[in-house]
Every structure is written in C-alpha cells, then in structure tokens.
Design a protein around this motif. Structure first.
Motif, PDB file in Angstrom:
ATOM      1  N   UNK A   1      37.431  35.342  36.160  1.00  0.00           N
ATOM      2  CA  UNK A   1      38.024  35.809  37.404  1.00  0.00           C
ATOM      3  C   UNK A   1      38.023  34.624  38.367  1.00  0.00           C
ATOM      4  N   UNK A   2      39.188  34.318  38.945  1.00  0.00           N
ATOM      5  CA  UNK A   2      39.307  33.221  39.886  1.00  0.00           C
ATOM      6  C   UNK A   2      39.688  33.796  41.240  1.00  0.00           C
ATOM      7  N   UNK A   3      39.055  33.280  42.277  1.00  0.00           N
ATOM      8  CA  UNK A   3      39.315  33.847  43.593  1.00  0.00           C
ATOM      9  C   UNK A   3      39.435  32.816  44.696  1.00  0.00           C
ATOM     10  N   UNK A   4      40.067  33.241  45.762  1.00  0.00           N
ATOM     11  CA  UNK A   4      40.118  32.480  47.013  1.00  0.00           C
ATOM     12  C   UNK A   4      39.383  33.281  48.080  1.00  0.00           C
ATOM     13  N   UNK A   5      38.518  32.599  48.784  1.00  0.00           N
ATOM     14  CA  UNK A   5      37.780  33.180  49.898  1.00  0.00           C
ATOM     15  C   UNK A   5      38.021  32.326  51.134  1.00  0.00           C
ATOM     16  N   UNK A   6      37.702  32.877  52.285  1.00  0.00           N
ATOM     17  CA  UNK A   6      37.793  32.099  53.514  1.00  0.00           C
ATOM     18  C   UNK A   6      36.657  32.476  54.446  1.00  0.00           C
ATOM     19  N   UNK A   7      36.329  31.520  55.295  1.00  0.00           N
ATOM     20  CA  UNK A   7      35.259  31.754  56.260  1.00  0.00           C
ATOM     21  C   UNK A   7      35.617  31.090  57.570  1.00  0.00           C
TER      22      UNK A   7
ATOM     23  N   UNK B   1      42.356  37.349  44.386  1.00  0.00           N
ATOM     24  CA  UNK B   1      41.669  37.091  43.123  1.00  0.00           C
ATOM     25  C   UNK B   1      42.619  37.390  41.974  1.00  0.00           C
ATOM     26  N   UNK B   2      42.324  36.764  40.830  1.00  0.00           N
ATOM     27  CA  UNK B   2      43.212  36.942  39.679  1.00  0.00           C
ATOM     28  C   UNK B   2      42.395  36.830  38.392  1.00  0.00           C
ATOM     29  N   UNK B   3      42.724  37.679  37.416  1.00  0.00           N
ATOM     30  CA  UNK B   3      42.193  37.495  36.080  1.00  0.00           C
ATOM     31  C   UNK B   3      43.341  37.669  35.100  1.00  0.00           C
TER      32      UNK B   3
END
Length: 126
Positions: free
Chosen positions: A33-39, A50-52
C-alpha cells in the motif's frame, strides 16, 4: 531497506497545479500500500491519497482534485494535484506499507505504514 524520496513540491497560486513524485528504492512490490500524507504547521499528519493493487483512496478534502498513481516498473508513486487551495499548503510525505491498504480508514492511519520519505513542501497562495 526501503528508501522513499519525494520531489515536485513548490509554490503555486490558488487554482494552480503541481505533480509530486516519490522514488522508491529497495524492495517494494505491487502488494504494498502506497500513500501520500500531509502535515501543516500545528496540525496532525493526515492521509491524502492511497493506492494498492486494486483500489485508490482519497480524503474527502481532495476528491476530484488530486489523483494518485504508481508506476511499478519504475518504482515511482505520483500525486497530481489540481485546483489547489491555500488549505492544501503543507509538507507532503510519501509512505509505503507492507500489505494492502485494506479499507480507507486503515489506509490513512499513519501507524499502518512502515516507511516514510522526508517530505516535500507545497505552498499555495491566495
């Protein structure tokens, strides 16, 4: 050991677009599972997309504006961001998890992910 390196951040005016990339090295396969997060400053890290192998997930705040994609042959994860808003301003992080995303709430849990990049800054001005 997996290493993730983000690029593509920058400054843009509201309504503009940016494309973030994440280059992965080490062992990552299509089952991850690959994801992008932000803060943003003073806020908790939040999941963006997110993507799988079978599915993609988007936070409500970015649906219809952001698109996540991956190129397994090149070990690259991308995030196309359109119609950017000032509230999209944040440090954006790429992350990888051993195993699938399962479902959206799980895909956006930071403790689901085993590897993190250093982040790339996105600033959207009004």
């Amino acid at each position: 050991q997996v290493q993730l390196v983000e690029s593509g951040g920058g400054s843009v005016q509201a309504g503009g677009s940016l494309r973030l990339s994440c280059a992965a090295s080490g062992y990552i396969d299509s089952s991850y599972c690959m994801g992008w997060f932000r803060q943003a400053p003073g806020k908790e890290r939040e999941g963006v997309a997110a993507i799988d192998t079978f599915r993609t997930f988007y936070a409500d705040s970015v649906k219809g504006r952001f698109t996540i994609s991956q190129d397994n042959a090149k070990n690259t994860l991308s995030l196309q961001m359109n119609s950017l808003k000032p509230e999209d301003t944040a440090m954006y992080y790429c992350a990888a998890a051993r195993g699938s995303c399962y479902y959206s709430d799980y895909a956006f849990r930071t403790d689901h992910y085993n590897y993190w990049g250093q982040g790339t800054q996105v600033t959207v001005s009004s």
